[in-house]
Design an enzyme around this catalytic site. Structure first.
Site, mmCIF file in Angstrom:
data_model
loop_
_atom_site.group_PDB
_atom_site.id
_atom_site.type_symbol
_atom_site.label_atom_id
_atom_site.label_comp_id
_atom_site.label_asym_id
_atom_site.label_seq_id
_atom_site.Cartn_x
_atom_site.Cartn_y
_atom_site.Cartn_z
ATOM 1 N N HIS A 1 -3.790 8.906 0.735
ATOM 2 C CA HIS A 1 -3.457 7.631 -0.012
ATOM 3 C C HIS A 1 -4.782 7.233 -0.522
ATOM 4 O O HIS A 1 -5.751 7.630 0.128
ATOM 5 C CB HIS A 1 -2.873 6.684 1.214
ATOM 6 C CG HIS A 1 -3.721 6.375 2.483
ATOM 7 N ND1 HIS A 1 -4.127 5.030 2.838
ATOM 8 C CD2 HIS A 1 -4.307 7.318 3.323
ATOM 9 C CE1 HIS A 1 -5.038 5.246 3.776
ATOM 10 N NE2 HIS A 1 -4.811 6.489 4.096
ATOM 11 N N CYS B 1 -3.776 2.443 -5.583
ATOM 12 C CA CYS B 1 -3.043 3.337 -4.758
ATOM 13 C C CYS B 1 -1.659 3.659 -5.460
ATOM 14 O O CYS B 1 -0.922 4.809 -5.480
ATOM 15 C CB CYS B 1 -2.759 2.893 -3.340
ATOM 16 S SG CYS B 1 -2.127 1.131 -2.853
ATOM 17 N N HIS C 1 0.864 -1.217 -0.097
ATOM 18 C CA HIS C 1 0.010 -0.182 -0.034
ATOM 19 C C HIS C 1 0.842 1.269 0.226
ATOM 20 O O HIS C 1 1.902 1.214 0.686
ATOM 21 C CB HIS C 1 -0.995 0.086 0.934
ATOM 22 C CG HIS C 1 -1.805 1.055 1.239
ATOM 23 N ND1 HIS C 1 -2.828 1.250 0.129
ATOM 24 C CD2 HIS C 1 -2.264 1.886 2.079
ATOM 25 C CE1 HIS C 1 -3.530 2.154 0.445
ATOM 26 N NE2 HIS C 1 -3.140 2.846 1.752
#
Length: 213
Positions: free
Chosen positions: A54, A143, A42
């Site tokens: 994010h 992401c 991530h």
């Protein structure tokens, strides 16, 4: 209301780690942060003052309007269901909530990407400009695409590329063409229906996979 309460039992959780675990002096505005999360990595952009922007999938906004619950750390259950339903947003969380208890890598992608990183303030400005709901796709806009655009000016995902390459190696292989042909023959024999209309697709699909292998 009942649905929200039921799902909250699974989704709402306490913070895994204290804020003090992370030394904020290590991060500068515009830094690209990455942490292991579920099966993938991530990514986020550090904005300064313990804030990370994010892009993260989250199912909770679909089933609840409770802003305080939505603002809490996104658990893995919420994340995975958000991936399935393709509900996501670019949001700002604390470093601890973003990291979800994991160790943080800083600007590791600088060693991977051929493009030089933009100025830190420009990176953060881009990250802030894209805050809000987004059209999410695990393969085409996740992401990593988000942070790569913010820091390097190009929305690409190395994870997606590696995943697609692996799938291609599995699907477009000689073994796959053999299995496709055998399955086609087996189905035709089982159904007792061996005609040009059934033989031709079996041969065509197997041949296509063979040529792509």
């Amino acid at each position: 209301m009942f649905l929200y309460q039921l799902l909250s039992f699974f989704f709402v959780t306490s913070k895994k780690e204290e804020e003090s675990k992370y030394d904020l002096s290590l991060y500068k505005r515009g830094d690209l942060l990455e942490v292991p999360r579920t099966l993938f990595t991530h990514f986020g952009i550090y904005l300064g003052n313990n804030r990370v922007a994010h892009l993260i999938p989250d199912i909770l906004p679909v089933i609840s309007k409770n802003k305080s619950a939505i603002a809490k750390m996104v658990t893995n259950n919420r994340l995975l269901l958000g991936v399935i339903t393709k509900v996501a947003s670019v949001r700002v969380d604390s470093v601890a909530d973003f990291a979800y208890g994991s160790e943080i890598l800083v600007n590791h992608m600088d060693k991977v990407c051929s493009q030089p990183a933009l100025d830190g303030d420009e990176v953060a400005r881009r990250a802030e400009k894209l805050l809000g709901s987004v059209t999410y796709s695990l393969l085409w806009y996740n992401c990593e695409h988000y942070v790569m655009y913010c820091r390097y000016g190009m929305a690409i995902s190395y994870q997606t590329y590696q995943f697609c390459t692996t799938v291609r190696k599995i699907v477009c292989s000689r073994m796959s063409s053999y299995l496709t042909a055998l399955c086609g023959v087996g189905i035709m024999l089982y159904l007792g229906c061996v005609t040009p209309l059934t033989v031709l697709p079996t041969l065509l699909i197997s041949f296509t996979i063979w040529m792509a292998a």
